[in-house]
Design a protein around this motif. Sequence first.
Motif, PDB file in Angstrom:
ATOM      1  N   ALA A   1       0.832  -1.207   0.000  1.00 22.50           N
ATOM      2  CA  ALA A   1       0.000   0.000   0.000  1.00 22.50           C
ATOM      3  C   ALA A   1       0.862   1.250   0.000  1.00 22.50           C
ATOM      4  N   ALA A   2       1.955   1.239   0.747  1.00 21.53           N
ATOM      5  CA  ALA A   2       2.859   2.390   0.781  1.00 21.53           C
ATOM      6  C   ALA A   2       3.559   2.576  -0.559  1.00 21.53           C
ATOM      7  N   GLU A   3       3.903   1.466  -1.250  1.00 19.13           N
ATOM      8  CA  GLU A   3       4.566   1.557  -2.549  1.00 19.13           C
ATOM      9  C   GLU A   3       3.629   2.101  -3.621  1.00 19.13           C
ATOM     10  N   ARG A   4       2.338   1.793  -3.517  1.00 16.73           N
ATOM     11  CA  ARG A   4       1.382   2.283  -4.515  1.00 16.73           C
ATOM     12  C   ARG A   4       1.246   3.802  -4.457  1.00 16.73           C
ATOM     13  N   THR A   5       1.407   4.361  -3.275  1.00 17.99           N
ATOM     14  CA  THR A   5       1.263   5.807  -3.133  1.00 17.99           C
ATOM     15  C   THR A   5       2.492   6.548  -3.639  1.00 17.99           C
ATOM     16  N   GLN A   6       3.642   5.907  -3.661  1.00 18.08           N
ATOM     17  CA  GLN A   6       4.863   6.546  -4.140  1.00 18.08           C
ATOM     18  C   GLN A   6       4.968   6.409  -5.644  1.00 18.08           C
ATOM     19  N   GLU A   7       5.472   7.439  -6.283  1.00 22.56           N
ATOM     20  CA  GLU A   7       5.697   7.383  -7.729  1.00 22.56           C
ATOM     21  C   GLU A   7       7.193   7.198  -7.958  1.00 22.56           C
ATOM     22  N   LEU A   8       7.586   5.990  -8.317  1.00 23.93           N
ATOM     23  CA  LEU A   8       8.989   5.663  -8.542  1.00 23.93           C
ATOM     24  C   LEU A   8       9.211   5.360 -10.017  1.00 23.93           C
ATOM     25  N   ALA A   9      10.444   5.461 -10.450  1.00 22.44           N
ATOM     26  CA  ALA A   9      10.793   5.121 -11.833  1.00 22.44           C
ATOM     27  C   ALA A   9      10.597   3.623 -12.044  1.00 22.44           C
ATOM     28  N   LEU A  10      10.393   3.225 -13.299  1.00 17.17           N
ATOM     29  CA  LEU A  10      10.131   1.818 -13.599  1.00 17.17           C
ATOM     30  C   LEU A  10      11.333   0.919 -13.345  1.00 17.17           C
ATOM     31  N   ASP A  11      12.542   1.485 -13.400  1.00 22.04           N
ATOM     32  CA  ASP A  11      13.726   0.650 -13.195  1.00 22.04           C
ATOM     33  C   ASP A  11      14.070   0.453 -11.716  1.00 22.04           C
ATOM     34  N   VAL A  12      13.364   1.104 -10.816  1.00 27.59           N
ATOM     35  CA  VAL A  12      13.595   0.924  -9.381  1.00 27.59           C
ATOM     36  C   VAL A  12      12.839  -0.327  -8.916  1.00 27.59           C
ATOM     37  N   PRO A  13      13.555  -1.300  -8.309  1.00 28.63           N
ATOM     38  CA  PRO A  13      12.867  -2.525  -7.881  1.00 28.63           C
ATOM     39  C   PRO A  13      11.972  -2.278  -6.667  1.00 28.63           C
ATOM     40  N   THR A  14      10.767  -2.787  -6.741  1.00 31.83           N
ATOM     41  CA  THR A  14       9.824  -2.752  -5.621  1.00 31.83           C
ATOM     42  C   THR A  14       9.273  -4.160  -5.438  1.00 31.83           C
ATOM     43  N   TYR A  15       8.414  -4.330  -4.441  1.00 30.67           N
ATOM     44  CA  TYR A  15       7.826  -5.645  -4.211  1.00 30.67           C
ATOM     45  C   TYR A  15       6.892  -6.047  -5.342  1.00 30.67           C
ATOM     46  N   GLN A  16       6.365  -5.088  -6.086  1.00 26.76           N
ATOM     47  CA  GLN A  16       5.415  -5.407  -7.145  1.00 26.76           C
ATOM     48  C   GLN A  16       6.083  -5.735  -8.467  1.00 26.76           C
ATOM     49  N   ASN A  17       7.318  -5.312  -8.682  1.00 24.30           N
ATOM     50  CA  ASN A  17       7.952  -5.577  -9.976  1.00 24.30           C
ATOM     51  C   ASN A  17       9.246  -6.372  -9.863  1.00 24.30           C
ATOM     52  N   ILE A  18       9.420  -7.113  -8.803  1.00 22.92           N
ATOM     53  CA  ILE A  18      10.624  -7.926  -8.656  1.00 22.92           C
ATOM     54  C   ILE A  18      10.544  -9.109  -9.607  1.00 22.92           C
ATOM     55  N   GLU A  19      11.618  -9.331 -10.333  1.00 26.62           N
ATOM     56  CA  GLU A  19      11.711 -10.497 -11.206  1.00 26.62           C
ATOM     57  C   GLU A  19      12.910 -11.308 -10.772  1.00 26.62           C
ATOM     58  N   CYS A  20      12.753 -12.602 -10.760  1.00 29.86           N
ATOM     59  CA  CYS A  20      13.870 -13.454 -10.380  1.00 29.86           C
ATOM     60  C   CYS A  20      13.874 -14.696 -11.269  1.00 29.86           C
ATOM     61  N   PRO A  21      15.042 -15.252 -11.500  1.00 31.83           N
ATOM     62  CA  PRO A  21      15.120 -16.465 -12.315  1.00 31.83           C
ATOM     63  C   PRO A  21      14.614 -17.665 -11.522  1.00 31.83           C
ATOM     64  N   PRO A  22      14.321 -18.758 -12.192  1.00 32.97           N
ATOM     65  CA  PRO A  22      13.889 -19.956 -11.472  1.00 32.97           C
ATOM     66  C   PRO A  22      15.021 -20.503 -10.593  1.00 32.97           C
ATOM     67  N   SER A  23      14.630 -21.235  -9.592  1.00 35.70           N
ATOM     68  CA  SER A  23      15.602 -21.781  -8.646  1.00 35.70           C
ATOM     69  C   SER A  23      16.478 -22.827  -9.320  1.00 35.70           C
ATOM     70  N   VAL A  24      17.737 -22.872  -8.897  1.00 38.50           N
ATOM     71  CA  VAL A  24      18.664 -23.879  -9.428  1.00 38.50           C
ATOM     72  C   VAL A  24      18.627 -25.147  -8.584  1.00 38.50           C
ATOM     73  N   LEU A  25      17.973 -25.091  -7.428  1.00 41.46           N
ATOM     74  CA  LEU A  25      17.857 -26.278  -6.582  1.00 41.46           C
ATOM     75  C   LEU A  25      16.791 -27.211  -7.142  1.00 41.46           C
ATOM     76  N   PRO A  26      16.961 -28.517  -6.989  1.00 44.72           N
ATOM     77  CA  PRO A  26      15.930 -29.440  -7.478  1.00 44.72           C
ATOM     78  C   PRO A  26      14.650 -29.318  -6.656  1.00 44.72           C
ATOM     79  N   GLN A  27      13.520 -29.579  -7.309  1.00 47.67           N
ATOM     80  CA  GLN A  27      12.232 -29.493  -6.638  1.00 47.67           C
ATOM     81  C   GLN A  27      12.109 -30.627  -5.614  1.00 47.67           C
ATOM     82  N   LYS A  28      11.568 -30.313  -4.451  1.00 45.54           N
ATOM     83  CA  LYS A  28      11.392 -31.340  -3.422  1.00 45.54           C
ATOM     84  C   LYS A  28      10.278 -32.283  -3.822  1.00 45.54           C
TER      85      LYS A  28
END
Length: 143
Positions: free
Chosen positions: A64-91
Amino acid sequence: MAPKKSSSKKSNNSSTAKAKQQSNVVEEEPLGPSPLNLSMIHKPFKNSNYKTPKKSKNLKQILAAERTQELALDVPTYQNIECPPSVLPQKKYCDVTGLVAKYTDPKTGLRYHNSEIYQFIRTLSVPNVQAYLASRNAAVVLK
């Protein structure tokens, strides 16, 4: 009888010495301040140097606090975090108990935790095996 008199004198002497020691003990009172009355001393309930720790926010409050702030698109937030798939095997989990599965039945393809579960799997009919496999989206047609 003379020895008795001498022994009584010694006992009288020792008793008088003890009486003198006791009187000395009574006379020797502490000269310092009298014992403290602990009920008269001010004792604060809380430590005056204690500071409360910062309270953490839950994810909903952060978003909710992030939605009220106007940040640039290249700044990482909880809503636009991207990560690669895990390298660990699936349990892998047991299809019957839900515990971590160490083994797989070669005939049915069901995963199991220990030998007791394996004996149970051996008693299952084909439709029951299909139901367990369907529960983990691994339905295989057994012949």
